[in-house]
Structure formats: C-alpha cells, structure tokens
Design a protein around this motif. Structure first.
Motif: not given
Length: 683
Positions: A490-519
C-alpha cells in the motif's frame, strides 16, 4: 532569563556538585532499586524503608507525552500538571468550546475526554541485564556494535513482555553503557482528561515567570486511566494530603527526569557549547517569530498555535540557560578540573585504555555529519506520520531483532497508537513548521549541497511545504490506518505527496543513521562502558546515573534560598496572586479566580520550593512527605535549575511545586468538582 540571572558566583557554587563522586546535600536522581538509604539517614536522621519505596513505585506514573504523574485514588485518578494536559485539552477543543480558555470540569465521568496519543505506564520490575548486553556486544565496534546491542535489546524486551497489549518492556542504558536495566511496565492506553483549570490560572505570569519564583500558578490537572471503557481499579495509590507544607520538612519527588549530561566528557560538552546549543537557540528563535506572526492572523490560529508556542518558548529558555552555563569561564574551568580529578583517581585501571580520547574522536566525527543528520527529515506532525508509515512498511517485514528502534515488538503498540489516534492537525501550522525546517536545512547545508537538492529539488522551502501539506490526506486517521494495515504494498503504491516525499528521503536517512552508528553511537557506547568502569573505580558504586526518562526518586526539603543578598521565602499564598495581578497579560487574574475571590482562603499556600533535584520530564511528579502522602506536584524549577543539566547547585537549585492545598481550594470553590473531592477523600 526573567527575574533572576545566572551569574558567575552561582556557577562556582555549582561546580563543587559536579566533581564526580562528590554528592552534595540533596543532589541525586536515584533509581529506586539503588536508593541511598545510608546517605539520607546521615543527612536527615531518617530514610524510607523497602516497603515505603515499593508503595511509591507502584503509584508512580509515566506519561508518554514526556511528563510524570501519580495515581491518587483507587479508581484510576491521576494527578499531573496542567501543562502536561494542554495538548489533550487543545485536541478536544473547537472554536465553539475552548477547554484551554475555559477549563474543563466535567459533571460526570462519562464526560471525561480521551487524550489522543497518551499512555500511562507504571513500573512493575527493574532487572539488571548488563551481562547479556555486554556479552552480545563482545569485541564489536562501530555499526556492528550498535546492531548487536539493539538486536539483543529487542530479544530481551520481547522475552520480558509477551503480552504487549497490557505490558511494555524497555531496556535502558545507564552510565553511558556501563549498566543496562530492563524496565517492565503495566500500561494503560486509554487515558482521559478528568479536570483542568483555565489556562490562565495554570500559567499566571506566562513566559516571564517561567523558570522563576515566586510563583502563583495552579499548574495541576487530573487524568483518569481506563481499561475496556471503565476506570482502572488500582491497589497502589498515594494518599491525597491537602495540607500546607512545613519549612524544612523532608520531601521526595518521584518521577521520570528526561535527560541530563552530568557524566559527559569535556569533548561532549564542547560539542554542545560550540555546535548544538547555538544552532538550536538560533533556529528556534526564528520559528518562534514565524509562529507568532502566523498566530496573529486570526483568533482561531492563536488558539491552535498556543501549545506549540509555549513549548518553543520553554525550550528556548532551557537552551539559552544551558549555553550561558557552559560559556561561563569559571564554570568551564572547574568542569575540566573535575574530569582531571576522575582521571587521576581511576589511575591505570587494567583494560581502561583512553576512553576520553576515543570519545573525543567520536565527537569529532559526529561534527562532520551532524547537520545533514539533524535536517534530513523536515519537521511537522504530518511528516512524522509519513515517515512512520514508510519506515514501518519496511521494518515490520523484518525479524524482530533486525528492526529499527520504535518498530520492535515492544515498541510497536505505542507506535501504532501514536500514528492512528484521532488528533486534530492544523494545516497552517504544519506549513509553518515544515517551511521553517526546510529553509534552515538549505541555510546551514548550502543551496548546492546534495542533501539540500534531495530535500528541495527545484522548489522553495515554503512552496514545497504548501504543496505537500496542501495535497496530503494523512490528516485523516482512516487514511493512515489503511496505509498501515496495507503494509509495504500500500505504501509503495501510494501517490499521496507526503508519502512520495518520505519514500524519497528514507534511503538517505537510513544511510546517515548507518554513518552515525559507525562513527559516533557505536564508539561512544564502547568508550562509555570504559568511562563507567573508571568512574566506579574512582568513586565506588554509590553514585547515580544520568537521567533517562525512567523512574527516579530524589529527596530534599522545603527551603528557600538567597538571591542577590535577599532571602527568597519558600512559599507563596493564594492571596499573593491577587496582589501580583496587574490586569494586563500575562499577569491578568484568571476569570475563575476573580469570580471566586470572596470565597478563596487567601492564606492557603499556593506554590512552594524544595531542594529536590529534578529536570525536565519530572513535570507532574508527586511531591511526597515522610508519611508517603502527596502534598503537591512539581511543575518547574527556578532559573538556577537550568544548569542542573550539568550539575546540581546545592545553595540555589530549587524545585517549584503547586501545593495540594491550593488544588483542593480550586476543587472546592474556584472550579468546583465535588465528585473529585469525595473521591480524593476516599468517600
């Protein structure tokens, strides 16, 4: 900062309390399984025994909105602060019925109002799980350490609370990784507003009086816990004792202090002083200005933005006060000396290495990733919903031990409740917050930064906020529920603009969390465990950990202090509120007080101060006397208590309390609630 200034002489006095191992007078936010009985016995000639502490623990309540409270009747009645129920009152208000302006005094229990997102929790057990966590960590470092630790935490919490509908388990880190405790809670997810005075009665003096004293504030309210639509029957509750406090009498504050940094190293404090505090005060000041301007557009906007504005102004006072404390040269020098004292006393402890240098290295690495990590997710309730839906869709498909915090089995019930509870959302406020946070991201990261381009694309911060907030349907809880229940598909199929936006930044947020955890997070956890070993070697185990929004107890007494050569009396009276009133905001007397003036006993103690050691999160904590009965509710600290984030100032640090006697007056003659009066009397 209001009436009282934080000066160098005060800072010097505070430093002696900061020396590790030197616990002065009434300093300490102690865990209930390690209360310093011998120390209090030596200080006061008396200390509570095990059964006393057990009774108090069973009656203490943590509110997930960030406050403390206590059961005060066997029918689920909960005492807390008014400012802890403001959001609930506002969520239930309309333009026709404003419960903040008018107060809320229901005629029947059936009229009590549900508080969206609120949950009440009572500690039932505290278990040492240090060995299991440290065994899981082993010799790991960086992100691997964080993943192994979090996985073991998830397993322990899952084992401890099989019935997540009625219980909640939380593993808490103490002493920076030196100890780990499993806190087990009974939880009540249906919490309702039972009584609240007018906003002006609770906030008489407004922002100028905040963190100041003398005070004349009725900052008290009552909630009630329900189960299956009926008031909860509780066996453990505090006896209501609406008597005047006595100067010098012992007092206890039992609650959930949010966080302190008294055990931070010099490098960690330098990061706060040089980076996080200046940034926070600067950008919050701008948000305050934007919000005030928007609230002036209409009476409706003024009502809808009031709670947010209060929170911003309160936070600004806290962060400005902390920054002043850390910038005081005498204070800073003494902090350095205190750290050197611990190093010398710890000596060459086997296996210690140099955790101070390792912490410094981690903090240096964090400086490089702090800004993108702080700004990558825009602010706002709606954005929070979108982020939870997008992350939850992925995390809930994973094994429990592999999920992000917030989505493990122990957290999922509360995450779901927070997401799906029906609470009003104000689009204009969402646009203000999102536009502000996006503009600050562009300002601090730079227009050409890759993260800025990811967040903004070719749009301006304000235009993007208007498009996302204006186009989303996430304000509707039914829409959120459909997406939550529908999962990843349902989330991947959603065209709600905030869901679309959250999907866009999610990967970068996860990458930053990985960097914060590592360093940063991983290295700090590893160094923190060795710093704890050094602390215990230097000063023994009879010390208290930094606050963690878990149950603590502090002891003190009713006592004023000397301010600029003048003695500050420990108590105010209800008559003093009328003397203080000017007729102009924020010193205009509340309508209920004005109407009942002839009936009010003006000699009744209104507010009072104690030497108890508290911090934010303690709001609503019961103030308990030697007999174990409640004589007030802590609602603030004086201006000197802001430095309590880094150390307790024995001569001037004070807790500000609304007396049970004043609340009783309000229940009887100002905002009459005869049924509550009978309930509190046990009739």
């Amino acid at each position: 900062m209001g009436r009282y200034r934080y000066c160098t002489t005060v800072a010097v006095a505070a430093v002696w309390a900061l020396l590790p191992g030197v616990v002065l007078a009434d300093e300490g936010m102690w865990t209930l399984d390690a209360f310093p009985t011998a120390k209090m016995q030596a200080d006061y000639g008396w200390a509570p025994d095990g059964p006393w502490l057990a009774r108090v623990q069973a009656a203490a309540v943590r509110l997930t909105g960030g406050c403390s409270a206590s059961f005060v009747s066997g029918e689920g009645l909960i005492l807390t602060n008014h400012h802890c129920v403001v959001e609930c009152a506002q969520d239930n208000s309309t333009d026709q019925k404003d419960f903040l302006k008018e107060g809320f005094i229901p005629a029947r229990r059936e009229d009590e109002l549900k508080c969206p997102g609120q949950q009440a929790e009572v500690v039932t057990a505290i278990t040492d799980v240090t060995a299991r966590i440290k065994q899981a960590i082993g010799g790991l470092s960086g992100e691997a350490l964080v993943r192994a630790r979090d996985a073991q935490v998830a397993r322990i919490e899952q084992e401890g609370c099989a019935d997540t509908g009625r219980t909640r388990c939380e593993v808490v880190t103490l002493f920076g990784g030196g100890q780990y405790r499993l806190y087990t809670y009974t939880k009540y997810s249906d919490v309702r507003l039972a009584w609240a005075p007018e906003f002006q009665a609770a906030f008489f003096g407004g922002d100028p009086d905040n963190f100041n004293y003398p005070r004349y504030a009725l900052d008290a309210a009552f909630l009630r816990a329900y189960d299956n639509g009926k008031p909860v029957e509780v066996k453990a509750f505090l006896k209501w004792n609406p008597r005047a406090p006595k100067e010098g009498e012992p007092t206890f504050v039992v609650g959930n202090p949010g966080s302190t940094q008294r055990l931070f190293t010099g490098e960690q404090l330098a990061f706060q002083r040089e980076v996080s505090l200046p940034l926070t005060t600067t950008i919050l000041s701008e948000l305050r200005g934007r919000l005030i301007a928007a609230m002036e557009e209409s009476v409706q906007a003024k009502r809808e933005g009031a709670d947010t504005l209060f929170g911003i102004e309160n936070s600004l006072k806290v962060y400005i006060g902390r920054q002043k404390a850390l910038n005081d040269p005498v204070f800073a020098k003494m902090l350095v000396d205190a750290e050197a004292d611990m190093k010398a006393k710890a000596g060459n402890l086997p296996g210690l290495g140099d955790p101070w240098a390792d912490t410094a290295k981690a903090v240096k690495a964090y400086r490089d990733i702090y800004l993108p990590w702080r700004f990558i997710v825009p602010s706002g309730t709606l954005m929070g919903y979108a982020q939870t839906l997008v992350q939850g869709a992925e995390e809930r498909e994973k094994p429990n031990a592999d999920r992000l915090p917030g989505y493990t089995d122990s957290d999922l019930e509360l995450t779901t409740k927070t997401l799906l509870d029906d609470a009003p959302v104000y689009p204009w406020l969402e646009q203000v917050e999102m536009g502000w946070s996006l503009s600050k991201a562009r300002e601090y990261l730079g227009a050409d930064d890759a993260d800025t381009r990811l967040m903004l694309g070719r749009e301006s911060p304000e235009a993007l906020a208007e498009r996302l907030v204006g186009g989303t349907a996430l304000a509707d809880p039914a829409v959120r529920k459909a997406l939550w229940d529908g999962g990843r598909k349902a989330v991947e199929a959603s065209s709600d603009p905030l869901i679309v936006y959250a999907r866009k930044v999610d990967a970068r947020e996860r990458e930053l969390k990985r960097l914060v955890d590592e360093r940063y997070t991983g290295p700090l956890a590893e160094a923190g465990a060795r710093l704890a070993d050094a602390r215990f070697a230097a000063y023994g185990s009879t010390i208290y950990p930094d606050a963690t929004f878990t149950l603590r107890i502090s002891y003190g007494n009713v006592q004023g202090w000397v301010e600029r050569g003048q003695q500050v009396a420990p108590m105010t009276t209800m008559g003093g509120a009328f003397d203080r009133a000017t007729g102009a905001e924020p010193f205009d007397i509340a309508k209920g007080f004005a109407a009942a003036q002839a009936k009010i006993d003006k000699a009744t103690v209104f507010d009072f101060v104690t030497t108890n050691d508290i911090i934010g999160g303690n709001s609503g904590s019961p103030v308990i006397d030697r007999d174990g009965s409640v004589i007030g509710a802590a609602f603030d600290g004086n201006i000197h208590s802001i430095g309590g984030n880094y150390g307790y100032q024995a001569d001037v640090n004070r807790t500000v309390v609304v007396s049970a006697a004043a609340v009783q007056q309000a229940l009887e003659v100002i905002y009459p609630a005869p049924a509550l009066v009978r309930e509190l009397r046990g009739k």
